[in-house]
Structure formats: C-alpha cells, structure tokens
Design a protein around this motif. Sequence first.
Motif, PDB file in Angstrom:
ATOM      1  N   ALA A 138     131.802 124.228 -24.912  1.00  0.00           N
ATOM      2  CA  ALA A 138     132.102 125.395 -25.552  1.00  0.00           C
ATOM      3  C   ALA A 138     132.911 126.011 -25.731  1.00  0.00           C
ATOM      4  CB  ALA A 138     131.268 126.578 -24.940  1.00  0.00           C
ATOM      5  N   ARG A 139     133.590 126.180 -26.503  1.00  0.00           N
ATOM      6  CA  ARG A 139     135.441 126.834 -26.543  1.00  0.00           C
ATOM      7  C   ARG A 139     135.933 127.903 -27.040  1.00  0.00           C
ATOM      8  NH1 ARG A 139     136.621 123.990 -31.458  1.00  0.00           N
ATOM      9  NH2 ARG A 139     135.859 126.065 -32.689  1.00  0.00           N
ATOM     10  N   ILE A 140     136.662 129.023 -25.925  1.00  0.00           N
ATOM     11  CA  ILE A 140     136.909 129.609 -25.426  1.00  0.00           C
ATOM     12  C   ILE A 140     137.452 130.229 -26.867  1.00  0.00           C
ATOM     13  CG2 ILE A 140     138.395 131.806 -25.011  1.00  0.00           C
ATOM     14  CD1 ILE A 140     135.844 130.455 -23.279  1.00  0.00           C
ATOM     15  N   GLU A 141     136.833 131.381 -27.347  1.00  0.00           N
ATOM     16  CA  GLU A 141     137.343 131.444 -28.932  1.00  0.00           C
ATOM     17  C   GLU A 141     138.233 133.008 -28.534  1.00  0.00           C
ATOM     18  OE1 GLU A 141     135.658 130.174 -32.425  1.00  0.00           O
ATOM     19  OE2 GLU A 141     136.605 129.133 -30.493  1.00  0.00           O
ATOM     20  N   GLU A 142     137.739 133.618 -28.265  1.00  0.00           N
ATOM     21  CA  GLU A 142     137.893 134.802 -27.944  1.00  0.00           C
ATOM     22  C   GLU A 142     138.796 136.214 -26.560  1.00  0.00           C
ATOM     23  OE1 GLU A 142     138.636 139.501 -29.783  1.00  0.00           O
ATOM     24  OE2 GLU A 142     136.958 138.168 -30.654  1.00  0.00           O
ATOM     25  N   VAL A 192     128.716 132.254 -29.037  1.00  0.00           N
ATOM     26  CA  VAL A 192     128.008 133.047 -28.007  1.00  0.00           C
ATOM     27  C   VAL A 192     128.693 133.665 -27.206  1.00  0.00           C
ATOM     28  CG1 VAL A 192     125.030 132.082 -27.806  1.00  0.00           C
ATOM     29  CG2 VAL A 192     127.516 131.375 -26.370  1.00  0.00           C
ATOM     30  N   HIS A 193     128.356 134.457 -26.292  1.00  0.00           N
ATOM     31  CA  HIS A 193     129.468 134.663 -25.428  1.00  0.00           C
ATOM     32  C   HIS A 193     129.613 134.587 -23.628  1.00  0.00           C
ATOM     33  CE1 HIS A 193     128.389 138.053 -27.938  1.00  0.00           C
ATOM     34  NE2 HIS A 193     129.262 138.182 -28.352  1.00  0.00           N
ATOM     35  N   LEU A 194     130.297 134.267 -23.155  1.00  0.00           N
ATOM     36  CA  LEU A 194     130.184 134.236 -21.574  1.00  0.00           C
ATOM     37  C   LEU A 194     130.195 135.349 -20.900  1.00  0.00           C
ATOM     38  CD1 LEU A 194     131.031 132.166 -19.125  1.00  0.00           C
ATOM     39  CD2 LEU A 194     133.275 132.901 -19.343  1.00  0.00           C
ATOM     40  N   VAL A 205     127.618 131.240 -17.014  1.00  0.00           N
ATOM     41  CA  VAL A 205     126.507 131.813 -18.328  1.00  0.00           C
ATOM     42  C   VAL A 205     126.584 131.696 -19.467  1.00  0.00           C
ATOM     43  CG1 VAL A 205     124.210 132.860 -18.405  1.00  0.00           C
ATOM     44  CG2 VAL A 205     125.411 132.639 -15.868  1.00  0.00           C
ATOM     45  N   ALA A 206     126.026 131.002 -20.444  1.00  0.00           N
ATOM     46  CA  ALA A 206     126.180 131.728 -21.786  1.00  0.00           C
ATOM     47  C   ALA A 206     125.031 132.174 -22.162  1.00  0.00           C
ATOM     48  CB  ALA A 206     126.890 129.593 -22.964  1.00  0.00           C
ATOM     49  N   ALA A 207     125.413 133.338 -23.222  1.00  0.00           N
ATOM     50  CA  ALA A 207     124.687 133.676 -24.003  1.00  0.00           C
ATOM     51  C   ALA A 207     124.955 135.031 -24.766  1.00  0.00           C
ATOM     52  CB  ALA A 207     123.407 134.570 -22.786  1.00  0.00           C
ATOM     53  N   LEU A 208     124.067 135.370 -25.943  1.00  0.00           N
ATOM     54  CA  LEU A 208     124.346 136.363 -26.932  1.00  0.00           C
ATOM     55  C   LEU A 208     123.902 137.780 -26.248  1.00  0.00           C
ATOM     56  CD1 LEU A 208     125.034 136.322 -29.754  1.00  0.00           C
ATOM     57  CD2 LEU A 208     122.761 136.790 -30.322  1.00  0.00           C
ATOM     58  N   VAL A 245     132.520 132.621 -27.232  1.00  0.00           N
ATOM     59  CA  VAL A 245     132.566 131.483 -27.002  1.00  0.00           C
ATOM     60  C   VAL A 245     132.128 130.801 -28.544  1.00  0.00           C
ATOM     61  CG1 VAL A 245     132.982 131.088 -24.572  1.00  0.00           C
ATOM     62  CG2 VAL A 245     130.620 131.345 -25.293  1.00  0.00           C
ATOM     63  N   ARG A 246     132.596 129.301 -28.604  1.00  0.00           N
ATOM     64  CA  ARG A 246     131.747 128.609 -29.987  1.00  0.00           C
ATOM     65  C   ARG A 246     131.473 127.521 -28.623  1.00  0.00           C
ATOM     66  NH1 ARG A 246     131.367 128.959 -35.416  1.00  0.00           N
ATOM     67  NH2 ARG A 246     132.832 129.831 -35.078  1.00  0.00           N
ATOM     68  N   PRO A 247     129.924 127.129 -29.005  1.00  0.00           N
ATOM     69  CA  PRO A 247     129.107 125.759 -28.480  1.00  0.00           C
ATOM     70  C   PRO A 247     129.418 124.429 -29.377  1.00  0.00           C
ATOM     71  CG  PRO A 247     127.770 128.008 -28.396  1.00  0.00           C
ATOM     72  CD  PRO A 247     128.514 128.331 -29.686  1.00  0.00           C
ATOM     73  N   LEU A 248     129.903 123.520 -28.759  1.00  0.00           N
ATOM     74  CA  LEU A 248     130.274 122.348 -29.329  1.00  0.00           C
ATOM     75  C   LEU A 248     128.914 121.252 -29.333  1.00  0.00           C
ATOM     76  CD1 LEU A 248     134.352 122.156 -28.226  1.00  0.00           C
ATOM     77  CD2 LEU A 248     133.265 123.443 -30.015  1.00  0.00           C
TER      78      LEU A 248
END
Length: 374
Positions: free
Chosen positions: A73-77, A124-126, A132-135, A149-152
């Motif tokens: 995933a890529r960190i977006e904010e 989604v979010h960290l 841990v990635a989830a909404l 985060v944006r899953p790639l």
Amino acid sequence: MSVPTGQIDTIAANPVRAIGVPSGTVLAPTRLRRAKKAYTTRSVAARIDGSPRGYTLLDGPDVTPRPGDVVLARIEEIGMHTRLESPVSRRQTLFVGDEVLVAYGHRYAPDQFEAEVPGDLRPVHLVAAGGVAALATAKHARVADPTAVRPLGLLADAHGVVNLDRFAPRRLGAETAPHRTGGRPTVIGVLGTSMNSGKSTTVASLIRGLVRSGLRVTAGKATGTGAGGDPNGFADAGASQVLDFTDFGFPTTFRLAHEQVRAILLSLIDELSVPGIDVVVVEIADGLYQHETSNLVADPVFPRVVDRVVFAADGAAGAVGGVGLLRERGVPVTAVSGVLTSAPLAMREARSVLDVPVIETAALREPDVVRAVL
C-alpha cells in the motif's frame, strides 16, 4: 506526467500499463525490498529478505482481501499513526508516498479505532502501528483521524495470495484442553476492565517478580492487535520464551470465530508449557465485555487451563464488577492490580469492598509479593 518513484520498477517490468498496478504485475525485487515492512508481516518479510523474487501484485475489482492477507500500500495522508513498527520493532517514520507492506485485519480498540476489512481494494487506513490495514468505522473523540493508505495490490507468490497463516512459524493444535499432570506449569491469566487498564504492565511485573523468585517463566498474549511492544516487554522482564497470536498467523483476533480464539489460547499455553517451566503468564486483551474476551472467559475450558487470574482495573468500580463477573463464570481471581493502583484513593475504595488483595503493579516485581499471588 510525473510517475511516483515507487512505480518505476513496475513500469520497467510491465511497459504496457504505465500508470497503476495491473493484476498479476511482477514485483521487481528492488521495489519489494524498498517497501517498509510491518511487524505483523515479519514472517513474510524474513522470506523476502532471503529471496525477494517471484512475487506479484494482484488488484482489480474482483480481488477480495481477507484478514491476514498481505498488501502493498501507499501512504496517502499522515494521521494518527506517524510511524510503522518494523519486523524488529523499530519505529519507522512514515512519509506520504511511502510504500508499505502491511496485513489486512479487523481492529477493536475503544481508545482508538474500530475497523473492518472491506470487500475490495478501496482506500483504507493504517489502524495500528504494528501494521494493520482496514477501513475505520469509528474512532475515539480524542484521537486524530487515521493515517490514510491506498492498497496497490495483494502480495502473491506461486502458491497464491500471501496470507500470514501460510508463513506463520506456529500452528494451532487440537481444540481440546491440555491434560494437567503434576509436572505441568501453573498458568496465570491477566485480564482487565478495558484497553489501557494496565494488563501488559501487570504481566511484565508478574514475570519480573516470578523470575526474581527463582522460577522459570514463559509468557504470551492470546488476543488483541499485533504489535511488538508487549511481547518485547515480557521478554525484557525475564520470560525465557514469548509467543502471541501473531506467531500463529493472525494479525488481530477481533471477529475471529470463538473456536479459533479458544484454539489460540490452548495452543499458546501448550507451546509455552515446555519442560522445566514453572509458570506461564498469559494476557487476554481488552475488557471483559469485548465479544471475543467475553466468550472466551465464559467457555468452561478457560478455568480448566488457567489456574488463577490477576485482574487489572482502571478504577474501583471496574475492579469490583470484574471480579464479580469472573467469579460468576467460575474463574478464580487471586489479586487485583493495574492502573487503579497508581491512585491511593482508588486502591482504598477497592480494598474496602473486595476480599482479594489489591496490589500495586510495581509491588508484583518483589519476590515475596508475587509468591503470595501464587
């Protein structure tokens, strides 16, 4: 048009689609090595360190993640979590644009977030520093918004999607209570009123006191959210072996079937009950009314495998209520400790009602005190 640095290697390997990550994209080893890896993915990260070739990314509308799936995933904010715990528990500073390797997982944390794994690869979010990635569906009013985060794509190899359970160093055993014999170690469970009620500090203090008493101790954490702080703290206190649910391939235990949670507890105790060990100390995360914890404590197998409980509370009322609830379920409570013991007045209130010792957490590190708990 500028291209994010993290996509350069993918473009070289897949010139047909210059932007985005197409299904089945071959991951260049340099890109995979460069990604910041999370504590939850440490077993996978170890494999990648040994051989980073042969991995692909799966994305698209038909890709459905499930708990334990590893995602690039890529960190977006940047939000609540500004750092990502590495496989060796180093806090890695996060920057917008970083690519990270984390695991999907549901999360239950009253002081932070409730979060769920979505049915697709939407943003989604960290939701935990351990990776841990989830909404996020709810958050505490006092905490910042979660890091976005944006899953790639899901990480995959020749055997399919990479899920933590496939790479886990430990396997769940049979879902039956281990038979007790004269040589089996004493098992102390530590439960609490809620998140941040002092459970982990209580566990570490118990370990320290037991070890100073000349006893051989192992320790574990049966439920919760994957992170290295607690296991490392137990090891620092003197536990000769430490395991938790992540060693069995679970990034979190929220929303697991009760049979799985019970199997984790039984397997954890069994793995930690190695020859020569006198005491096993096991932490159960969150509060008594959290769904998985409530079901576990209500299971008749719990008092069969846990000899006694030290209950961590954040206040006198919680201590009284918790001890009463555990006794109703046949769970033996031998002492109360935790956050409330930092307040002399709260301790006085609890002692005026309870018929079990209320012990300052730091005092549990003293051999004579901890032996009284046993």
